[in-house]
Design a protein around this motif. Structure first.
Motif, PDB file in Angstrom:
ATOM      1  N   GLU A 115     -30.316 -33.874 -27.091  1.00 13.14           N
ATOM      2  CA  GLU A 115     -30.946 -34.888 -27.945  1.00 13.14           C
ATOM      3  C   GLU A 115     -30.157 -35.075 -29.233  1.00 13.14           C
ATOM      4  O   GLU A 115     -29.941 -36.206 -29.677  1.00 13.14           O
ATOM      5  N   GLU A 116     -29.709 -33.973 -29.831  1.00 11.97           N
ATOM      6  CA  GLU A 116     -28.930 -34.034 -31.073  1.00 11.97           C
ATOM      7  C   GLU A 116     -27.616 -34.791 -30.882  1.00 11.97           C
ATOM      8  O   GLU A 116     -27.214 -35.587 -31.719  1.00 11.97           O
ATOM      9  N   TYR A 117     -26.932 -34.550 -29.753  1.00 10.90           N
ATOM     10  CA  TYR A 117     -25.639 -35.181 -29.498  1.00 10.90           C
ATOM     11  C   TYR A 117     -25.752 -36.527 -28.793  1.00 10.90           C
ATOM     12  O   TYR A 117     -24.757 -37.229 -28.617  1.00 10.90           O
ATOM     13  N   GLY A 118     -26.952 -36.888 -28.361  1.00 12.22           N
ATOM     14  CA  GLY A 118     -27.164 -38.193 -27.755  1.00 12.22           C
ATOM     15  C   GLY A 118     -26.623 -38.338 -26.342  1.00 12.22           C
ATOM     16  O   GLY A 118     -26.151 -39.414 -25.974  1.00 12.22           O
ATOM     17  N   HIS A 119     -26.679 -37.283 -25.568  1.00 11.97           N
ATOM     18  CA  HIS A 119     -26.283 -37.390 -24.167  1.00 11.97           C
ATOM     19  C   HIS A 119     -27.328 -36.689 -23.292  1.00 11.97           C
ATOM     20  O   HIS A 119     -28.306 -36.152 -23.787  1.00 11.97           O
ATOM     21  N   SER A 120     -27.090 -36.708 -21.993  1.00 13.77           N
ATOM     22  CA  SER A 120     -28.090 -36.189 -21.055  1.00 13.77           C
ATOM     23  C   SER A 120     -28.162 -34.668 -21.076  1.00 13.77           C
ATOM     24  O   SER A 120     -27.196 -33.978 -21.436  1.00 13.77           O
ATOM     25  N   LEU A 121     -29.307 -34.165 -20.645  1.00 17.04           N
ATOM     26  CA  LEU A 121     -29.476 -32.723 -20.491  1.00 17.04           C
ATOM     27  C   LEU A 121     -28.483 -32.196 -19.460  1.00 17.04           C
ATOM     28  O   LEU A 121     -27.905 -31.119 -19.642  1.00 17.04           O
ATOM     29  N   GLU A 122     -28.249 -32.944 -18.398  1.00 17.96           N
ATOM     30  CA  GLU A 122     -27.315 -32.515 -17.361  1.00 17.96           C
ATOM     31  C   GLU A 122     -25.905 -32.344 -17.928  1.00 17.96           C
ATOM     32  O   GLU A 122     -25.198 -31.387 -17.586  1.00 17.96           O
ATOM     33  N   ARG A 123     -25.510 -33.259 -18.806  1.00 18.02           N
ATOM     34  CA  ARG A 123     -24.193 -33.177 -19.432  1.00 18.02           C
ATOM     35  C   ARG A 123     -24.119 -31.926 -20.310  1.00 18.02           C
ATOM     36  O   ARG A 123     -23.126 -31.200 -20.299  1.00 18.02           O
ATOM     37  N   GLU A 124     -25.171 -31.655 -21.057  1.00 21.24           N
ATOM     38  CA  GLU A 124     -25.169 -30.491 -21.942  1.00 21.24           C
ATOM     39  C   GLU A 124     -25.131 -29.193 -21.137  1.00 21.24           C
ATOM     40  O   GLU A 124     -24.384 -28.268 -21.472  1.00 21.24           O
ATOM     41  N   ILE A 125     -25.907 -29.119 -20.079  1.00 21.77           N
ATOM     42  CA  ILE A 125     -25.883 -27.925 -19.233  1.00 21.77           C
ATOM     43  C   ILE A 125     -24.503 -27.771 -18.579  1.00 21.77           C
ATOM     44  O   ILE A 125     -23.965 -26.666 -18.508  1.00 21.77           O
ATOM     45  N   GLY A 126     -23.910 -28.876 -18.143  1.00 21.36           N
ATOM     46  CA  GLY A 126     -22.554 -28.826 -17.586  1.00 21.36           C
ATOM     47  C   GLY A 126     -21.550 -28.314 -18.606  1.00 21.36           C
ATOM     48  O   GLY A 126     -20.682 -27.488 -18.292  1.00 21.36           O
ATOM     49  N   PHE A 127     -21.670 -28.793 -19.841  1.00 19.64           N
ATOM     50  CA  PHE A 127     -20.782 -28.352 -20.917  1.00 19.64           C
ATOM     51  C   PHE A 127     -20.943 -26.851 -21.155  1.00 19.64           C
ATOM     52  O   PHE A 127     -19.957 -26.109 -21.235  1.00 19.64           O
ATOM     53  N   LEU A 128     -22.187 -26.399 -21.262  1.00 26.14           N
ATOM     54  CA  LEU A 128     -22.436 -24.974 -21.506  1.00 26.14           C
ATOM     55  C   LEU A 128     -21.932 -24.122 -20.343  1.00 26.14           C
ATOM     56  O   LEU A 128     -21.409 -23.023 -20.547  1.00 26.14           O
ATOM     57  N   PHE A 129     -22.080 -24.634 -19.127  1.00 25.35           N
ATOM     58  CA  PHE A 129     -21.631 -23.897 -17.950  1.00 25.35           C
ATOM     59  C   PHE A 129     -20.111 -23.740 -17.940  1.00 25.35           C
ATOM     60  O   PHE A 129     -19.593 -22.630 -17.744  1.00 25.35           O
TER      61      PHE A 129
END
Length: 165
Positions: A115-129
């Motif tokens: 939400e803070e970066y303005g992209h999807s949860l899936e993208r954030e989880i992919g980034f963290l992974f």
């Protein structure tokens, strides 16, 4: 390629869909390909903030939740326990996967950051992974140069699987 993802969901904040796991498998394959890692097993666990807070305090001495933790199996610690693996009757020693390590992601943190970066949860989880995966391989971000290197590698992998901002 025999990179394997073993995953576990220990939170109830967000439903972990089959589609998300498929995307994360793609992320793993692309990151492995980029790093010339073709074999191994990565264990991924989804947790909530309370669980990752506890782990962060216990293993890093940091008293707050974080977004991702990585525990590489190729690191040695004096207190490390010996792992005993019993072979099944028809199993060969070569059949045991090379365990690269564990990645633990807080879905609470991932949701807030998406939400803070303005992209999807899936993208954030992919980034963290992929971030966690690179840590398993020994990458770190203690200075600007190593952080820039990691960020470039992460973004390249995510772009290949369509997880862009």
């Amino acid at each position: 390629m025999s990179l394997q993802l073993v995953w576990n969901n220990e939170q109830d904040v967000h439903n972990i869909s089959d589609e998300l796991i498929s995307q994360l498998m793609q992320v793993l394959y692309k990151a492995g390909e980029a790093e010339n890692v073709t074999d191994g097993e990565v264990a991924l666990t989804f947790v909530d903030d309370a669980q990752i807070h506890e782990l962060n305090l216990e293993y890093r001495g940091i008293d707050r939740p974080t977004d991702v933790l990585s525990f590489a199996m190729n690191e040695t610690v004096d207190e490390e326990l010996d792992i005993v693996y019993e072979l099944e009757e028809d199993e060969e020693l070569d059949d045991i996967p090379d365990v690269l390590g564990d990645i633990i992601i807080s879905v609470n943190r991932a949701q807030a950051q998406s939400e803070e970066y303005g992209h999807s949860l899936e993208r954030e989880i992919g980034f963290l992974f992929v971030h966690g995966f690179l840590h398993l391989l020994g990458y770190d971000h203690q200075d600007e140069a190593s952080e820039a290197e990691m960020m470039g590698k992460q973004e390249a992998v995510l772009a290949q699987v369509g997880l862009t901002r």
